[in-house]
Design a protein around this motif. Structure first.
Motif, mmCIF file in Angstrom:
data_model
loop_
_atom_site.group_PDB
_atom_site.id
_atom_site.type_symbol
_atom_site.label_atom_id
_atom_site.label_comp_id
_atom_site.label_asym_id
_atom_site.label_seq_id
_atom_site.Cartn_x
_atom_site.Cartn_y
_atom_site.Cartn_z
ATOM 1 N N MET A 143 0.838 -1.207 0.000
ATOM 2 C CA MET A 143 0.000 0.000 0.000
ATOM 3 C C MET A 143 0.869 1.252 0.000
ATOM 4 O O MET A 143 0.585 2.226 -0.709
ATOM 5 C CB MET A 143 -0.914 0.010 1.231
ATOM 6 C CG MET A 143 -1.967 -1.082 1.266
ATOM 7 S SD MET A 143 -3.245 -0.904 -0.001
ATOM 8 C CE MET A 143 -2.729 -2.228 -1.139
ATOM 9 N N ALA A 144 1.933 1.245 0.813
ATOM 10 C CA ALA A 144 2.821 2.406 0.882
ATOM 11 C C ALA A 144 3.476 2.672 -0.466
ATOM 12 O O ALA A 144 3.606 3.829 -0.891
ATOM 13 C CB ALA A 144 3.871 2.197 1.964
ATOM 14 N N VAL A 145 3.900 1.616 -1.145
ATOM 15 C CA VAL A 145 4.509 1.782 -2.468
ATOM 16 C C VAL A 145 3.524 2.451 -3.413
ATOM 17 O O VAL A 145 3.837 3.459 -4.077
ATOM 18 C CB VAL A 145 4.966 0.424 -3.029
ATOM 19 C CG1 VAL A 145 5.280 0.545 -4.522
ATOM 20 C CG2 VAL A 145 6.184 -0.086 -2.269
ATOM 21 N N GLN A 146 2.309 1.918 -3.503
ATOM 22 C CA GLN A 146 1.335 2.453 -4.456
ATOM 23 C C GLN A 146 0.903 3.875 -4.093
ATOM 24 O O GLN A 146 0.698 4.715 -4.975
ATOM 25 C CB GLN A 146 0.119 1.533 -4.512
ATOM 26 C CG GLN A 146 0.440 0.164 -5.113
ATOM 27 C CD GLN A 146 -0.757 -0.768 -5.064
ATOM 28 O OE1 GLN A 146 -1.614 -0.754 -5.953
ATOM 29 N NE2 GLN A 146 -0.821 -1.588 -4.028
ATOM 30 N N LEU A 147 0.770 4.151 -2.808
ATOM 31 C CA LEU A 147 0.385 5.484 -2.380
ATOM 32 C C LEU A 147 1.473 6.499 -2.716
ATOM 33 O O LEU A 147 1.186 7.598 -3.221
ATOM 34 C CB LEU A 147 0.090 5.473 -0.883
ATOM 35 C CG LEU A 147 -0.323 6.790 -0.236
ATOM 36 C CD1 LEU A 147 -1.528 7.401 -0.942
ATOM 37 C CD2 LEU A 147 -0.621 6.569 1.247
ATOM 38 N N ALA A 148 2.722 6.140 -2.455
ATOM 39 C CA ALA A 148 3.824 7.047 -2.763
ATOM 40 C C ALA A 148 3.944 7.279 -4.267
ATOM 41 O O ALA A 148 4.191 8.407 -4.724
ATOM 42 C CB ALA A 148 5.127 6.496 -2.194
ATOM 43 N N VAL A 149 3.779 6.217 -5.049
ATOM 44 C CA VAL A 149 3.808 6.356 -6.510
ATOM 45 C C VAL A 149 2.690 7.284 -6.973
ATOM 46 O O VAL A 149 2.894 8.174 -7.810
ATOM 47 C CB VAL A 149 3.694 4.974 -7.184
ATOM 48 C CG1 VAL A 149 3.439 5.124 -8.684
ATOM 49 C CG2 VAL A 149 4.956 4.151 -6.950
ATOM 50 N N ALA A 150 1.492 7.080 -6.421
ATOM 51 C CA ALA A 150 0.346 7.896 -6.823
ATOM 52 C C ALA A 150 0.547 9.367 -6.499
ATOM 53 O O ALA A 150 0.004 10.241 -7.184
ATOM 54 C CB ALA A 150 -0.921 7.385 -6.139
ATOM 55 N N ARG A 151 1.339 9.655 -5.481
ATOM 56 C CA ARG A 151 1.586 11.041 -5.080
ATOM 57 C C ARG A 151 2.826 11.622 -5.767
ATOM 58 O O ARG A 151 3.273 12.721 -5.417
ATOM 59 C CB ARG A 151 1.695 11.133 -3.563
ATOM 60 C CG ARG A 151 0.365 10.788 -2.887
ATOM 61 C CD ARG A 151 0.461 10.864 -1.375
ATOM 62 N NE ARG A 151 0.497 12.236 -0.885
ATOM 63 C CZ ARG A 151 -0.581 12.985 -0.652
ATOM 64 N NH1 ARG A 151 -1.794 12.494 -0.865
ATOM 65 N NH2 ARG A 151 -0.466 14.225 -0.190
ATOM 66 N N GLY A 152 3.381 10.879 -6.718
ATOM 67 C CA GLY A 152 4.452 11.415 -7.546
ATOM 68 C C GLY A 152 5.852 11.242 -7.009
ATOM 69 O O GLY A 152 6.793 11.865 -7.512
ATOM 70 N N ALA A 153 6.036 10.395 -6.004
ATOM 71 C CA ALA A 153 7.369 10.174 -5.449
ATOM 72 C C ALA A 153 8.147 9.174 -6.292
ATOM 73 O O ALA A 153 7.579 8.398 -7.070
ATOM 74 C CB ALA A 153 7.260 9.666 -4.011
ATOM 75 N N ARG A 154 9.467 9.195 -6.121
ATOM 76 C CA ARG A 154 10.343 8.168 -6.691
ATOM 77 C C ARG A 154 10.497 7.093 -5.622
ATOM 78 O O ARG A 154 11.040 7.347 -4.552
ATOM 79 C CB ARG A 154 11.701 8.760 -7.055
ATOM 80 C CG ARG A 154 11.641 9.796 -8.159
ATOM 81 C CD ARG A 154 13.017 10.371 -8.474
ATOM 82 N NE ARG A 154 13.533 11.185 -7.365
ATOM 83 C CZ ARG A 154 14.542 10.845 -6.588
ATOM 84 N NH1 ARG A 154 15.170 9.687 -6.769
ATOM 85 N NH2 ARG A 154 14.954 11.648 -5.629
#
Length: 335
Positions: free
Chosen positions: A165-176
């Motif tokens: 979940m953390a991976v997908q949330l961070a990706v969705a918010r534009g993080a690397r």
């Protein structure tokens, strides 16, 4: 309690004992509550700990119906409830701790503040796997670390429940996003949008290779223990932030202090235990629904599915560590 209407449920009669399939009175929706006909319950490691008598922090004494996560359809709404009506698909992290009935049953009367409308893009049996792990990821990355586009994020155990979940949330918010995992989990992690890092790689080498020695803007530890100690040396100098959902041990903070970085802990059960902040859990699940319906969020599920009567086997699989994803138990469709 309506003594004429009953339901099937899995009940823990005593700590350390298997759950028992029983027939109990069906609850009714009180003021501020929604009666939900449960489609599926998502299991978490804490459910197994409570069954074994090792989850004292959950404050769920036996006898008790366990199960923290659920998805289903509204059967009825109690006085004062707005925003939900009979037939609505809903989900949330709604019970199984603090003496509140859990989701391993056909029905539950739950605090409406904890609920959100379920995603239309996935079946309820999949949505049931999201609540606890997504809320935990959100509270760490958004509420604590305030992750932003362009930041570097390292997720420790990125193929796990909270980690995925953390991976997908961070990706969705534009993080690397970077995430650790085993070789067997590489495809899962890269499929979620992160750069895979071998979980056995020394953290100092990881920091050198992927950040030029500067460290990551945000590090999300989902395992605790030695991995949290390693996370402290992975944080970026001057402003890096470490979050842990299992920071319950004793740790030396010097590595973090020497990097001028900060730390936050996440304890997702707090609103259920105290009654405070429950609206925010409903708000977080509404954000999960938006992401899921945009195709930016999906659970990593175990290939095995279980019926309510097989709940003990489902918990055994969770405890084995070999589930390969979130385990879901489906409630009976007929009384």
């Amino acid at each position: 309690m309506n003594t004429h209407a009953t339901m099937s449920a899995l009940r823990l009669e005593a700590a350390g004992q298997p759950l028992s399939l029983v027939t109990v009175d069906r609850p009714v929706a009180g003021p501020g509550e929604v009666l939900v006909r449960i489609a599926a319950a998502g299991l978490n490691p804490l459910d197994g700990k409570i069954r074994a008598g090792q989850g004292g922090h959950a404050r769920q004494p036996a006898p008790a119906i366990l199960g923290i996560d659920m998805a289903g359809r509204v059967e009825a709404v109690g006085q004062g409830v707005e925003g939900f009506k009979a037939g609505d698909a809903v989900y949330g992290m709604t019970g199984g701790v603090a003496g509140v009935q859990g989701s391993l049953a056909q029905y539950a009367a739950v605090d409406a503040r904890l609920l959100a409308h379920a995603p239309s893009a996935m079946p309820l049996v999949e949505a049931a796997a999201l609540p606890l792990v997504f809320i935990t990821a959100w509270e760490g990355l958004v509420d604590r670390a305030r992750v932003q586009a362009g930041q570097s994020v390292l997720v420790i155990a990125g193929a796990g429940g909270v980690g995925s979940m953390a991976v997908q949330l961070a990706v969705a918010r534009g993080a690397r996003v970077f995430a650790t995992g085993s070789q067997a989990q590489k495809d899962i992690i890269t499929g979620l949008g992160a750069t895979w890092i071998d979980r056995d790689a020394p953290m100092a080498d990881v920091v050198d290779t992927h950040t030029g020695g500067e460290g990551f803007d945000v590090v999300y530890d989902t395992l605790g223990g030695a991995t949290l100690d390693a996370a402290f040396i992975a944080a970026r100098r001057y402003g890096g932030h470490v979050v842990s959902s299992l920071g319950w041990g004793t740790h030396a903070l010097a590595p973090l202090s020497f990097r001028a970085a900060t730390y936050s802990g996440v304890f997702t059960l707090m609103p259920l235990l105290t009654g405070k902040g429950r609206e925010h859990h409903g708000e977080i699940m509404a954000e999960a629904t938006k992401l899921a319906d945009e195709g930016k969020l999906r659970p990593v599920l175990s290939a095995q599915r279980f019926e309510l009567a097989e709940g003990n086997a489902a918990l055994n699989l969770v405890e084995s560590g070999r589930a390969g994803g979130k385990v879901v138990v489906m409630a009976p469709r007929e009384d």
